[in-house]
Motif scaffolding. Sequence first.
Motif, PDB file in Angstrom:
ATOM      1  N   VAL A  94       0.842  -1.194   0.000  1.00  0.00           N
ATOM      2  CA  VAL A  94       0.000   0.000   0.000  1.00  0.00           C
ATOM      3  C   VAL A  94       0.879   1.247   0.000  1.00  0.00           C
ATOM      4  O   VAL A  94       2.087   1.184   0.217  1.00  0.00           O
ATOM      5  N   GLU A  95       0.221   2.381  -0.230  1.00  0.00           N
ATOM      6  CA  GLU A  95       0.864   3.674  -0.075  1.00  0.00           C
ATOM      7  C   GLU A  95       0.535   4.196   1.326  1.00  0.00           C
ATOM      8  O   GLU A  95      -0.632   4.433   1.648  1.00  0.00           O
ATOM      9  N   ILE A  96       1.549   4.371   2.157  1.00  0.00           N
ATOM     10  CA  ILE A  96       1.359   4.886   3.511  1.00  0.00           C
ATOM     11  C   ILE A  96       1.613   6.389   3.494  1.00  0.00           C
ATOM     12  O   ILE A  96       2.699   6.825   3.094  1.00  0.00           O
ATOM     13  N   PRO A  97       0.629   7.186   3.871  1.00  0.00           N
ATOM     14  CA  PRO A  97       0.802   8.648   3.828  1.00  0.00           C
ATOM     15  C   PRO A  97       2.070   9.094   4.559  1.00  0.00           C
ATOM     16  O   PRO A  97       2.268   8.788   5.731  1.00  0.00           O
ATOM     17  N   GLY A  98       2.920   9.778   3.842  1.00  0.00           N
ATOM     18  CA  GLY A  98       4.150  10.298   4.431  1.00  0.00           C
ATOM     19  C   GLY A  98       5.318   9.334   4.414  1.00  0.00           C
ATOM     20  O   GLY A  98       6.445   9.726   4.750  1.00  0.00           O
ATOM     21  N   TYR A  99       5.072   8.076   4.015  1.00  0.00           N
ATOM     22  CA  TYR A  99       6.142   7.072   4.062  1.00  0.00           C
ATOM     23  C   TYR A  99       6.332   6.332   2.742  1.00  0.00           C
ATOM     24  O   TYR A  99       7.298   5.578   2.601  1.00  0.00           O
ATOM     25  N   GLY A 100       5.449   6.495   1.798  1.00  0.00           N
ATOM     26  CA  GLY A 100       5.597   5.826   0.516  1.00  0.00           C
ATOM     27  C   GLY A 100       5.087   4.395   0.526  1.00  0.00           C
ATOM     28  O   GLY A 100       4.290   3.992   1.385  1.00  0.00           O
ATOM     29  N   THR A 101       5.577   3.591  -0.408  1.00  0.00           N
ATOM     30  CA  THR A 101       5.120   2.209  -0.570  1.00  0.00           C
ATOM     31  C   THR A 101       5.753   1.309   0.475  1.00  0.00           C
ATOM     32  O   THR A 101       6.965   1.314   0.673  1.00  0.00           O
ATOM     33  N   ASP A 102       4.909   0.501   1.135  1.00  0.00           N
ATOM     34  CA  ASP A 102       5.402  -0.438   2.142  1.00  0.00           C
ATOM     35  C   ASP A 102       4.296  -1.439   2.443  1.00  0.00           C
ATOM     36  O   ASP A 102       3.189  -1.353   1.899  1.00  0.00           O
ATOM     37  N   LYS A 103       4.594  -2.386   3.323  1.00  0.00           N
ATOM     38  CA  LYS A 103       3.567  -3.316   3.792  1.00  0.00           C
ATOM     39  C   LYS A 103       2.637  -2.583   4.749  1.00  0.00           C
ATOM     40  O   LYS A 103       3.069  -1.727   5.518  1.00  0.00           O
ATOM     41  N   ILE A 104       1.372  -2.963   4.727  1.00  0.00           N
ATOM     42  CA  ILE A 104       0.400  -2.210   5.512  1.00  0.00           C
ATOM     43  C   ILE A 104       0.659  -2.322   7.003  1.00  0.00           C
ATOM     44  O   ILE A 104       0.358  -1.398   7.761  1.00  0.00           O
ATOM     45  N   ASN A 105       1.252  -3.446   7.458  1.00  0.00           N
ATOM     46  CA  ASN A 105       1.496  -3.542   8.895  1.00  0.00           C
ATOM     47  C   ASN A 105       2.580  -2.571   9.352  1.00  0.00           C
ATOM     48  O   ASN A 105       2.685  -2.251  10.534  1.00  0.00           O
ATOM     49  N   ALA A 106       3.367  -2.047   8.404  1.00  0.00           N
ATOM     50  CA  ALA A 106       4.368  -1.042   8.764  1.00  0.00           C
ATOM     51  C   ALA A 106       3.707   0.272   9.170  1.00  0.00           C
ATOM     52  O   ALA A 106       4.288   1.049   9.935  1.00  0.00           O
ATOM     53  N   ALA A 107       2.490   0.521   8.678  1.00  0.00           N
ATOM     54  CA  ALA A 107       1.801   1.761   9.039  1.00  0.00           C
ATOM     55  C   ALA A 107       1.569   1.823  10.539  1.00  0.00           C
ATOM     56  O   ALA A 107       1.674   2.893  11.157  1.00  0.00           O
TER      57      ALA A 107
END
Length: 307
Positions: A94-107
């Motif tokens: 996913v795209e995490i606001p302010g962090y770019g593309t990553d796994k959603i659990n990283a949010a």
Amino acid sequence: MGLVLLLLAGAGGVGLQVIVERYQRAVSQERLLDEAARRNRSTVSGPLNYLIIGSDLRAANPAGGQRADTIVIAHIPAGLDQAYLISVPRDLQVEIPGYGTDKINAAYQFGRAQLLSATLTRLIGVPFDGAAIIDFSGFRHVIDLLGGVTICVDHQTRSIHTGRLFTVGCQTMSGAMALDYARQRYDLPAGDYDRQRHHQQILKAIMTKATDAGMVTNPLKLDGLIRAVGSSLTVDTNDVPLEDLIFALRGLRADGLVGVQIPSHPDMINGTSYAVLDDPADGLFAAISRADLAGWAAANPRWINNL
């Protein structure tokens, strides 16, 4: 949170107000939702969408941070007597606001529940009516208070954590066994997707056992169970009084739970394992928005889990 509401809704004749007050003292309440992910409303009317998070904080490694080990969107249609449990793959790209593309659990690791809720609202286009964080270690006690829960194992698997072998067939599991089973994915045909389905099955098994065990008619047992559940939760009711939620969701029962898998598949991207959305996912998100999950489920049986 649904289990608490189910139990309280059936407790009208056994000192409901006293039990509600004890539960409110037991549970932690925080502003879990990001304001951009929060639906502003003052009444409880369907459809409703709740964000449920299970964290995998390890006591042996507190410096390792917290990730969202389990992410579920609970969609409750207008009738308020059914709930679709939509499991979100924790490796979903996913795209995490302010962090770019990553796994959603990283949010969750970057910004806890608020950033996770903002990420999900951006993904599915729907805000939330409330949220809850579950402490799964605390739920061991809940399951044990119920005398265990019945889980039907469909694929033999051995725990990578305890070495316990789970054989095929229906069996009563203690709290420790159920949570050990819920964490397994490496020895299962569909990996993390099977693990998501097992989470849904255990939630249904807890709700089923709570009603079948006569908890709602035994004031002492009900009081102990609700306090145990309350101590395992941090909730955001979106400023809706608990009594209003109880009244609105009094028709919700375990047999009204439907398990949903977000259409996706595992993929290696630049050496990292992700879950990547498949085409039917857009239809699922649109169905959540227009409150027609029944229609989407009928047209996409592949993504409906047998609970």
